[in-house]
Each structure stands twice: as C-alpha cells, then as structure tokens.
Design an enzyme around this catalytic site. Structure first.
Site, PDB file in Angstrom:
ATOM      1  N   ARG A 228      14.836  33.455  74.336  1.00 60.18           N
ATOM      2  CA  ARG A 228      13.502  33.317  73.732  1.00 60.18           C
ATOM      3  C   ARG A 228      13.061  31.853  73.741  1.00 60.18           C
ATOM      4  O   ARG A 228      11.894  31.528  73.981  1.00 60.18           O
ATOM      5  CB  ARG A 228      13.548  33.855  72.302  1.00 60.18           C
ATOM      6  CG  ARG A 228      12.216  33.768  71.593  1.00 60.18           C
ATOM      7  CD  ARG A 228      12.231  34.554  70.298  1.00 60.18           C
ATOM      8  NE  ARG A 228      10.940  34.541  69.646  1.00 60.18           N
ATOM      9  CZ  ARG A 228      10.737  34.044  68.427  1.00 60.18           C
ATOM     10  NH1 ARG A 228      11.726  33.532  67.733  1.00 60.18           N
ATOM     11  NH2 ARG A 228       9.526  34.069  67.902  1.00 60.18           N
ATOM     12  N   HIS A 232       9.517  30.383  75.175  1.00 57.42           N
ATOM     13  CA  HIS A 232       8.600  29.585  74.361  1.00 57.42           C
ATOM     14  C   HIS A 232       8.422  28.178  74.932  1.00 57.42           C
ATOM     15  O   HIS A 232       7.376  27.569  74.771  1.00 57.42           O
ATOM     16  CB  HIS A 232       9.104  29.538  72.911  1.00 57.42           C
ATOM     17  CG  HIS A 232       8.853  30.825  72.186  1.00 57.42           C
ATOM     18  ND1 HIS A 232       8.702  30.907  70.830  1.00 57.42           N
ATOM     19  CD2 HIS A 232       8.703  32.098  72.635  1.00 57.42           C
ATOM     20  CE1 HIS A 232       8.484  32.167  70.474  1.00 57.42           C
ATOM     21  NE2 HIS A 232       8.492  32.909  71.562  1.00 57.42           N
ATOM     22  N   ASN A 261       7.279  29.651  65.764  1.00 61.86           N
ATOM     23  CA  ASN A 261       8.688  29.308  65.994  1.00 61.86           C
ATOM     24  C   ASN A 261       9.492  29.081  64.722  1.00 61.86           C
ATOM     25  O   ASN A 261      10.687  29.351  64.678  1.00 61.86           O
ATOM     26  CB  ASN A 261       8.779  28.014  66.824  1.00 61.86           C
ATOM     27  CG  ASN A 261       8.425  28.244  68.271  1.00 61.86           C
ATOM     28  OD1 ASN A 261       8.602  29.347  68.787  1.00 61.86           O
ATOM     29  ND2 ASN A 261       7.903  27.230  68.926  1.00 61.86           N
ATOM     30  N   HIS A 360      13.482  41.880  75.570  1.00 60.35           N
ATOM     31  CA  HIS A 360      13.687  42.428  74.226  1.00 60.35           C
ATOM     32  C   HIS A 360      14.754  43.518  74.210  1.00 60.35           C
ATOM     33  O   HIS A 360      14.902  44.222  73.228  1.00 60.35           O
ATOM     34  CB  HIS A 360      12.357  42.954  73.656  1.00 60.35           C
ATOM     35  CG  HIS A 360      11.390  41.856  73.342  1.00 60.35           C
ATOM     36  ND1 HIS A 360      10.081  42.065  73.017  1.00 60.35           N
ATOM     37  CD2 HIS A 360      11.560  40.503  73.300  1.00 60.35           C
ATOM     38  CE1 HIS A 360       9.475  40.913  72.787  1.00 60.35           C
ATOM     39  NE2 HIS A 360      10.349  39.945  72.958  1.00 60.35           N
TER      40      HIS A 360
HETATM   41  C1  HEM Z   1       5.162  39.809  75.892  1.00 59.69           C
HETATM   42  C2  HEM Z   1       4.926  38.993  74.907  1.00 59.69           C
HETATM   43  C3  HEM Z   1       5.961  38.700  73.865  1.00 59.69           C
HETATM   44  C4  HEM Z   1       5.788  38.778  72.535  1.00 59.69           C
HETATM   45  C5  HEM Z   1       4.517  39.158  71.814  1.00 59.69           C
HETATM   46  C6  HEM Z   1       7.041  38.456  71.924  1.00 59.69           C
HETATM   47  C7  HEM Z   1       7.263  38.413  70.580  1.00 59.69           C
HETATM   48  C8  HEM Z   1       8.508  38.311  69.998  1.00 59.69           C
HETATM   49  C9  HEM Z   1       8.761  38.383  68.594  1.00 59.69           C
HETATM   50  C10 HEM Z   1       7.714  38.542  67.507  1.00 59.69           C
HETATM   51  C11 HEM Z   1      10.084  38.290  68.414  1.00 59.69           C
HETATM   52  C12 HEM Z   1      10.835  38.322  67.088  1.00 59.69           C
HETATM   53  C13 HEM Z   1      10.943  36.933  66.513  1.00 59.69           C
HETATM   54  C14 HEM Z   1      11.534  36.965  65.137  1.00 59.69           C
HETATM   55  O1  HEM Z   1      10.958  37.624  64.281  1.00 59.69           O
HETATM   56  O2  HEM Z   1      12.568  36.329  64.924  1.00 59.69           O
HETATM   57  C15 HEM Z   1      10.686  38.141  69.703  1.00 59.69           C
HETATM   58  C16 HEM Z   1      12.028  38.017  69.930  1.00 59.69           C
HETATM   59  C17 HEM Z   1      12.556  37.786  71.161  1.00 59.69           C
HETATM   60  N1  HEM Z   1      11.865  37.552  72.322  1.00 59.69           N
HETATM   61 FE1  HEM Z   1       9.922  37.916  72.621  1.00 59.69          FE
HETATM   62  N2  HEM Z   1       7.951  38.176  72.898  1.00 59.69           N
HETATM   63  C18 HEM Z   1       7.329  38.312  74.108  1.00 59.69           C
HETATM   64  C19 HEM Z   1       7.881  38.070  75.350  1.00 59.69           C
HETATM   65  C20 HEM Z   1       9.150  37.605  75.531  1.00 59.69           C
HETATM   66  C21 HEM Z   1       9.659  37.096  76.772  1.00 59.69           C
HETATM   67  C22 HEM Z   1       8.844  36.956  78.052  1.00 59.69           C
HETATM   68  C23 HEM Z   1      10.952  36.774  76.562  1.00 59.69           C
HETATM   69  C24 HEM Z   1      11.949  36.170  77.515  1.00 59.69           C
HETATM   70  C25 HEM Z   1      11.850  36.186  78.815  1.00 59.69           C
HETATM   71  C26 HEM Z   1      11.258  37.091  75.193  1.00 59.69           C
HETATM   72  C27 HEM Z   1      12.488  36.993  74.612  1.00 59.69           C
HETATM   73  C28 HEM Z   1      12.760  37.328  73.307  1.00 59.69           C
HETATM   74  C29 HEM Z   1      14.103  37.447  72.774  1.00 59.69           C
HETATM   75  C30 HEM Z   1      15.395  37.349  73.570  1.00 59.69           C
HETATM   76  C31 HEM Z   1      13.974  37.716  71.428  1.00 59.69           C
HETATM   77  C32 HEM Z   1      15.086  37.869  70.403  1.00 59.69           C
HETATM   78  C33 HEM Z   1      15.355  36.510  69.779  1.00 59.69           C
HETATM   79  C34 HEM Z   1      16.534  36.461  68.832  1.00 59.69           C
HETATM   80  O3  HEM Z   1      17.183  37.462  68.606  1.00 59.69           O
HETATM   81  O4  HEM Z   1      16.813  35.368  68.301  1.00 59.69           O
HETATM   82  N3  HEM Z   1      10.130  37.558  74.596  1.00 59.69           N
HETATM   83  N4  HEM Z   1       9.709  38.148  70.652  1.00 59.69           N
END
Ligand code: HEM
Length: 493
Positions: A228, A232, A261, A360
């Site tokens: 993530r 970002h 973030n 995800h």
């Molecule tokens: C399509 C649009 C996207 C949205 C709206 C989005 C939104 C989010 C949100 C809200 C979270 C949870 C954050 C939290 O509450 O801690 C999250 C987690 C995550 N996102 Fe996305 N995301 C998107 C695309 C991506 C992309 C493109 C990647 C990587 C290539 C990604 C990788 C991740 C990962 C791995 C997590 C888990 C993080 C953790 O467990 O610490 N996301 N994302």
C-alpha cells in the site's frame, strides 16, 4: 489477535515467538481475522472485539519487534505454505530469482510506443516565416491597374495563404511541444531499466529481498503495508519516495500525516532498514523510491503472489505535501467513474483499476474505511444493499455504529496474508469490504475482468505483475529533478 471462525466464538491463542517462526502464514478458509490496530514500531496491548460482543486483549508487535505472534484457530488446521516453500524449495532463503520465471518489464511503455517522429514538416514552414513581407516588397507601382488588381488579388490570396501558414506553424509548434513532452516522459520512463544496479550495487535487490523476508517473518501483515505504501507513493508526485519523508521543523505537513495515510500506513521501518544496509554497502547509490518499488514486488512474492523484474533507476523527490495525498489518493467510497478518472490521471486505465485493486487480496482496513456501508450507505441511513448479509452481521459486531477507529478487518475475507485471486472470488459472493472493491462487480466496464480473474488465478498474476510495472513508472523524476537520498525520511542537505 482475535479470530472469528465460521460463526463460532472463542478467543485467539498466542504462541511463544519461537513457535511463531514456524507459523509464518496461517491460513484457514472461512476464518475472518480481525486484528487490532498495529502501527509500526509500536508494541503493547491490543484490544479487539470478539464475535460475541466482548473484548479481548493481548500483545501485539510492530515491525520494530523481533517476532511476530500468530494465532491458532480453534478446531481448524492451518496451512503454512510460505514457510514450507522456504524450507523445501529454498535451502538458501535469499537466492537470486531465476530470470526466466520473472515477468519481464512491460514493453508497452517504451520509446517505441511514445511518438518519436522527427518533426519533418515543421522546419520547412519555419524556414519561410518571412514569405509574406517578401511578397509585399515585390509589388511594382508602375504596372497597369488591371495588373495591380491582379496583383492585389494575388496579394489577398498570398495573405490568406500566409495566415494559413501561420496557423499551421502554431499548430506545428504545439505538436513539437507535445512531442517534446512525450519524449521527456519517455526518457524519464526509460531512465528506469532492469538491472540498473548490476554494476553500481550488485547486491541491491537481494538486500531489499532479505530485509523483506526478515520483516515478513516477524510480521506477515507488513507485506500488505509495504504494498500500500508503494501505491500511495506513486499516486502523489509519482514513484519518488515522497511518502517516506518526515515533517521538517517548521515545514508543511507531509504525505504520511495526511488524513488518508495518518495512522493507517505502515512499513517505513522496513524501508529504513533496507536503506541502512545498502548505505553501508554502496553509499549514495540506491534511491529510496527504488527500494520501495523492489520491496513492494517482494511483498507480493513473499505472500505467495507473482514475481516480476522491477525496472530501477528512480530518483527521490524533495517535496511531500499532505494536501496532495488527500486530493490524489482515491477514497474507499469513490464511485467507479471517478475511480477510473483518478487512475487515468496517472496514466492507468480501467483494466489497471481492476487488476491493481487485486492488491486487496492481502491486508486489512480500519472500520472507518467501510463504516458507511454498514449503517448509512449513500446517506440512506441503511446498510449497503449489495453487502452480503452474513458479512454485514459480522462487520457490525466488529465495528459498532459509534466510530471505532482502531479495529481492523481483512480486505479478503478468505485469506488475509496469502496473495491469491480469492479477492475476486469474494467479490462474486458480495463479500467485498470496500465500496470501491465491490462496485467492480456491478459496473459493466469492470465486471467481466472480475469474473475472469476469479476463474483464472494465473491470468490475474500475469496481469498484476504487468500493472505493477506500469504503476512503478508513474511520474518519474528526470535527471536534475530528484536526488538519491542518504536517509529515506529526509531530503539531502
Ligand atoms: C482502487 C482504489 C483504491 C482504494 C480506494 C483503496 C483504499 C484502501 C483502503 C481504504 C484501505 C484500508 C486502509 C486502512 O483502513 O487501514 C486499503 C488498504 C490496502 N490497500 Fe488499497 N486502495 C486502492 C487501491 C490499491 C492499490 C492499487 C494497491 C496496491 C497496488 C492497494 C493496496 C492496499 C493494501 C495492500 C492494503 C492493506 C494495507 C494493510 O493491511 O496495511 N490499494 N486500501
């Protein structure tokens, strides 16, 4: 850690750290893992709701800690795929990957594709900019009137021609400008190449990989954090490590402290750790943005996903602004049209939206990221009707209506730390956690690909590797625009 398994109650069991080493990845279908907020570097007590409405507490470890403690599943077996993988197929845990198994860098974004034609038409026209004054000078006032009239007509014609030429010149200048911009972009993109550090720091990639493996052993959740972090980083000022910068005394609020973030982004210490090791071996050579790109690749691979060859040679940026992060990183309730626009602004298409959202398949989200779906979807004062009812029930227990900002839930209901295609399978069952995830199934432009990836995991893996290479080329700094930071949290003095 607290686990909710198939509607059964019960608490998590906590292992001594020596046992935990053998439990790197614990996977149990149908288990819904809710983990307390684990901010990196933190260590202490956690509090987590259990599925019977009570609370549990225990120890948690941030990525500073030397161990990671896994939970045991009451009444269920666990799979330990990654650990088995390491032991059986890799006696040396840090071998260089076999290049034939790697996805090659995406050739799509190369100079071949970006228009690079010499501006042949333009110089001709630019050579004759004085044609019109020359023609005016050639008029002879002693000729008969008719001749004059003819001449005048000729002049008008010439004037029209010249106006046309001026217009063409302007258009062509615009074309030249656009071509230059494209060439500049292509140059920036081509400045990253596979094996950039082969001569200058041959161990760069293996040092990052080793750091990632060590971190993953301590805490598998960090792999998701790093992935993530990379996303970002690339969405704000390009992949330039700007997300890693700390606030300077008296300076503006940096990306990492933005609303999107703050308190939810992890992995900084892993990058610091890799940088420290690399600075000892080859000082001032490997950029922080490259370390992050490599670490994100390794995060996917360690978690069971594909591996690809990362083009390297990025430069680190010197600016980091929270406002930009809040404006550019898509929020989880964004409608599909706007989501596509947000990606398009970074040169990524609808295909990339669906493919990269597959990230995800690992990691978790805090309650506020999906709370509106549980209680007040689109200001209806009711839950999101597309949410699976049993999921809704579980989520409402973990995330009570009155905001709980610290509890987290797996983004992929089935496998939290395994990188696989089950994220898409879950979308088919209306088990997507974020609105941006679930709506991929309900929009005609994206639904087909969701179904295809759910049916074919190797298709997803191939596409994911390609899309990550594309993401890793977003907004690269040209020579002179960036630097190789000595410390990833600070710009060079
Ligand atoms: C399509 C649009 C996207 C949205 C709206 C989005 C939104 C989010 C949100 C809200 C979270 C949870 C954050 C939290 O509450 O801690 C999250 C987690 C995550 N996102 Fe996305 N995301 C998107 C695309 C991506 C992309 C493109 C990647 C990587 C290539 C990604 C990788 C991740 C990962 C791995 C997590 C888990 C993080 C953790 O467990 O610490 N996301 N994302």
């Amino acid at each position: 850690m607290h686990l909710i398994c198939g509607g059964g109650g019960g608490g998590g069991v906590y292992f001594h750290r020596s046992c935990a080493l053998w439990l790197l990845v614990i996977l149990l279908p149908q288990c819904w893992v809710a983990v307390s907020s684990q901010y990196e570097g933190e260590q202490g007590m956690f509090y987590s709701n259990n599925d019977q409405g009570g609370q549990e507490q225990g120890m948690f470890y941030g990525d500073d800690d030397q161990s990671w403690s896994g939970g045991a599943f009451r009444g269920g077996a666990f799979r330990d795929d990654r650990e088995r993988y390491w032991r059986e197929s890799n006696p040396d845990p840090y071998p260089d990957p076999n290049p034939s198994q790697l996805q090659q860098p995406d050739q799509v974004v190369s100079q071949q594709q970006i228009p690079n034609q010499p501006p042949q038409q333009i110089p001709q026209q630019v050579q004759n900019p004085n044609q019109f004054p020359q023609q005016v000078q050639n008029q002879n006032p002693n000729q008969p009137q008719v001749q004059n009239q003819n001449q005048n007509q000729q002049q008008v014609q010439n004037q029209n021609q010249n106006q046309q030429q001026v217009q063409n010149q302007n258009q062509n200048q615009q074309q030249v400008q656009n071509q230059n911009q494209n060439q500049q972009q292509a140059q920036n993109q081509n400045q990253v190449v596979r094996g950039f550090y082969d001569q200058s720091c041959p161990s760069a990639e293996s040092v990052v990989r080793r750091t990632m493996v060590d971190s993953f052993r301590r805490n598998p959740l960090l792999a998701a954090g790093i992935l993530r972090l990379f996303f970002h980083d690339c969405f704000v000022r390009g992949c330039d490590g700007s997300v890693l910068l700390d606030r300077k005394p008296g300076g503006p609020i940096p990306e990492k402290e933005s609303d999107v973030n703050n308190n939810s982004i992890t992995g900084f210490r892993v990058i610091d750790d890799a940088k420290k090791r690399l600075e000892r071996m080859c000082p001032g050579v490997v950029s922080c943005s490259d370390i992050l790109a490599l670490a994100a690749r390794d995060a996917v691979w360690i978690s069971g996903g594909p591996r690809w060859s990362v083009p390297t040679g990025r430069l680190d940026g010197r600016v980091s602004l929270a406002t930009e992060a809040d404006n550019e990183i898509p929020p989880p309730d964004l409608r599909i049209r706007d989501l596509r626009k947000a990606f398009l602004a970074k040169g990524l298409n609808t295909h990339d939206v669906v493919t990269l959202s597959g990230a995800h398949t690992i990691g978790r989200a805090h309650c506020p990221a999906f709370e509106d779906r549980l209680y007040n979807f689109s200001a209806t004062n009711a839950p999101d009707p597309t949410l699976n009812l049993s999921l809704l029930d579980s989520l409402q227990k973990i995330c009570p209506r009155v905001g709980n900002t610290t509890f987290t839930v797996s983004l992929d209901r089935q496998t939290q730390v395994l990188f696989d295609n089950s994220y898409y399978v879950q979308l088919l069952a209306s088990n997507g956690l974020l609105q941006t995830d679930q709506q991929l199934l309900f929009d005609a432009s994206t639904a087909g690909l969701v179904r295809a990836y759910a049916a074919d995991s190797s298709m997803f893996f191939r596409a994911f590797a390609k899309a990550m290479i594309k993401l890793s080329r977003v907004g690269l700094k040209a020579p002179g625009e960036g630097e190789i930071r000595k410390h990833c949290r600070r710009v060079n003095p």
